[in-house]
Design a protein around this motif. Sequence first.
Motif, PDB file in Angstrom:
ATOM      1  N   LYS A  53       7.494  -0.724   3.879  1.00 29.33           N
ATOM      2  CA  LYS A  53       7.780  -2.084   4.113  1.00 29.33           C
ATOM      3  C   LYS A  53       7.494  -2.670   5.649  1.00 29.33           C
ATOM      4  O   LYS A  53       8.292  -1.921   6.308  1.00 29.33           O
ATOM      5  N   GLY A  54       6.695  -3.369   5.914  1.00 35.53           N
ATOM      6  CA  GLY A  54       6.540  -3.858   7.302  1.00 35.53           C
ATOM      7  C   GLY A  54       5.522  -3.510   8.121  1.00 35.53           C
ATOM      8  O   GLY A  54       5.122  -3.831   9.185  1.00 35.53           O
ATOM      9  N   ASP A  55       4.888  -2.323   7.432  1.00 39.32           N
ATOM     10  CA  ASP A  55       3.812  -1.845   8.054  1.00 39.32           C
ATOM     11  C   ASP A  55       2.424  -2.569   8.058  1.00 39.32           C
ATOM     12  O   ASP A  55       2.118  -3.408   7.472  1.00 39.32           O
ATOM     13  N   ALA A  82      -0.743 -11.951  14.395  1.00 42.01           N
ATOM     14  CA  ALA A  82      -2.044 -11.378  14.327  1.00 42.01           C
ATOM     15  C   ALA A  82      -2.454 -10.334  13.417  1.00 42.01           C
ATOM     16  O   ALA A  82      -3.566  -9.735  13.360  1.00 42.01           O
ATOM     17  N   TYR A  83      -1.692 -10.182  12.317  1.00 43.32           N
ATOM     18  CA  TYR A  83      -1.643  -8.983  11.403  1.00 43.32           C
ATOM     19  C   TYR A  83      -0.965  -9.509  10.063  1.00 43.32           C
ATOM     20  O   TYR A  83      -0.037 -10.135  10.033  1.00 43.32           O
ATOM     21  N   VAL A  84      -1.373  -8.767   9.028  1.00 43.01           N
ATOM     22  CA  VAL A  84      -0.701  -8.856   7.833  1.00 43.01           C
ATOM     23  C   VAL A  84       0.179  -7.410   7.435  1.00 43.01           C
ATOM     24  O   VAL A  84      -0.435  -6.400   7.629  1.00 43.01           O
ATOM     25  N   THR A  85       1.459  -7.651   7.142  1.00 47.49           N
ATOM     26  CA  THR A  85       2.085  -6.488   6.830  1.00 47.49           C
ATOM     27  C   THR A  85       2.394  -6.251   5.502  1.00 47.49           C
ATOM     28  O   THR A  85       2.354  -7.089   4.552  1.00 47.49           O
ATOM     29  N   ALA A  86       2.786  -5.061   4.903  1.00 46.42           N
ATOM     30  CA  ALA A  86       3.129  -4.594   3.592  1.00 46.42           C
ATOM     31  C   ALA A  86       4.739  -5.166   3.297  1.00 46.42           C
ATOM     32  O   ALA A  86       5.675  -5.117   4.043  1.00 46.42           O
ATOM     33  N   THR A 116       1.627   2.521  -2.558  1.00 45.46           N
ATOM     34  CA  THR A 116       0.331   3.047  -2.263  1.00 45.46           C
ATOM     35  C   THR A 116      -0.565   2.139  -2.260  1.00 45.46           C
ATOM     36  O   THR A 116      -0.544   1.132  -3.140  1.00 45.46           O
ATOM     37  N   VAL A 117      -1.715   2.059  -1.139  1.00 48.23           N
ATOM     38  CA  VAL A 117      -2.694   1.065  -1.112  1.00 48.23           C
ATOM     39  C   VAL A 117      -3.706   1.340  -2.017  1.00 48.23           C
ATOM     40  O   VAL A 117      -4.259   2.635  -2.282  1.00 48.23           O
ATOM     41  N   LYS A 118      -4.098   0.200  -2.753  1.00 44.97           N
ATOM     42  CA  LYS A 118      -5.327   0.360  -3.838  1.00 44.97           C
ATOM     43  C   LYS A 118      -6.290  -0.915  -3.640  1.00 44.97           C
ATOM     44  O   LYS A 118      -5.943  -1.918  -3.012  1.00 44.97           O
ATOM     45  N   ASN A 119      -7.525  -0.206  -4.211  1.00 44.59           N
ATOM     46  CA  ASN A 119      -8.562  -1.586  -4.304  1.00 44.59           C
ATOM     47  C   ASN A 119      -8.625  -2.511  -2.884  1.00 44.59           C
ATOM     48  O   ASN A 119      -8.848  -3.575  -3.048  1.00 44.59           O
ATOM     49  N   VAL A 120      -9.104  -1.544  -2.022  1.00 41.99           N
ATOM     50  CA  VAL A 120      -9.150  -2.108  -0.458  1.00 41.99           C
ATOM     51  C   VAL A 120     -10.756  -2.874  -0.764  1.00 41.99           C
ATOM     52  O   VAL A 120     -11.512  -2.171  -1.058  1.00 41.99           O
TER      53      VAL A 120
END
Length: 478
Positions: free
Chosen positions: A96-98, A186-190, A195-199
């Motif tokens: 969270k926050g990455d 200037a960025y989007v965080t988790a 786990t990251v999927k469907n990028v």
Amino acid sequence: MTTKKRICTVIIVLVIVCTVCVGGFFVWKKTGKGGSKSSQKVYVQKVSSLNTASDFKLSNRSFLGVVEAQESVDVKYDSSKTVAEILVKNGDSVKKGDKLLTYDVEAINLQLEQAKLEVERLQNEIASNKSQIAELEKEKKNADQDAAVSYTTQILSLQSDNAKNEYDIKAKNVEIKKLEASTKNAYVTASIDGTVKNVKTVDKLQQDGGDVIMQITEEGDYRIKGRFNEQNSKDIMQGVSVIVKSRLDDSTWKGEITSVDTSPQKNSGDDIYSFGSSDEMSQSSNYAFYVKPENFDGLMLGQHVLIEIDNGQDTSINKTGIWLYSDFICKDGKKNYVWAKDKDGKIEKRYVEIGQKDEDNGDCEIKSGLEKGDYIAYPDKSIEEGMTATTNEADVSVPPNDLGTDDNSDGDTEGGDEDIAFDGSDEDGMAIDEDMLASMTDEEIEEYFNKLYGEEENAENADGENADAADADAAFAE
């Protein structure tokens, strides 16, 4: 009185006596003093409907559940901005926050500079207009009446322009604040660990439409989604410990309720949680809750499970086969038996073998002696072998579920000899009202009987008939 009429009188008396005797006989049988055991009916229920094994019936503290993938969060991007770089790829683990992606800050700065320049231009225009208004006010004082009207029109126009410019400045200042915030973020965080999927690339996103550029699935392989009803909602709270039981074998998992969804769940015909009713006023609402097991060993995606509130119960007992509440089990010395229906539909003592016992739930395992298709009765002191078994509660002679009573006189008995009812008719089929006859005098009886057989009364012999009828009664008594 004629001989024929005397005979009729005797017949009437005989009918009354027979009626009393037969009625008494059936009352005697109805009270159980003379009825055969085979005519006594005992209510029985199918064993499968009484089975308390967990693979058949849920307790009031059990809930259906299904294993599903963990929660997924959609990551959306701001289409008004330009994506500079996507910082993650499919399969990456994030906290969270990455940071997940960045926007083009140079483009944002350019928009910011343009907005500031526009505000400056509007402010300069307002200052210029104010200066012109002041000059026009001076000239208006020295002008004649016709010229003064023209000056007034010009002044009002400039004041209107300034009002519009001031509004535009306010709007631009709001835009500037947003752009300044964008340069800082200037960025989007988790928003969750996962786990990251469907990028998707920006080109792919524009091709497919929509604004979801990737998804993050919560850490852990699975979670268990349970469904509860508003009527048993008191047991479901975040942090409550539960026991998850497999419906395939005796596997169990301990877990904890991690979240409760208070939005009513939509039922459908294919939903295993649906109550099957289309009348929303007759239904009660269902809600979802989520369980995180301590481990996922042996669990499969889509597997259906049972969820029980963990009250420290013994999870080592695997209830399969036949389990009955102990109240159904009777003792014959050291032997255990139940009242069961035999192949002929009669009640018999059926000896059974008892296995495991669940002291908390009050039931026990039936290892042998019964099948799920058998029928058994709830024990009652009035039950005896040879009585007739029935599945219709309205037919029973032995009151169901009435422990500790020997009184069997209240049951309505049907079938057997009790179905033969004396209807008070004579042998020719003509109805006789016995109660009315018993309250009549001899004269009234004779008149009634003559009317019944269609004979007319002979008025001239009326004075002597009373004596004849009395003689007939005396003869019958002797």
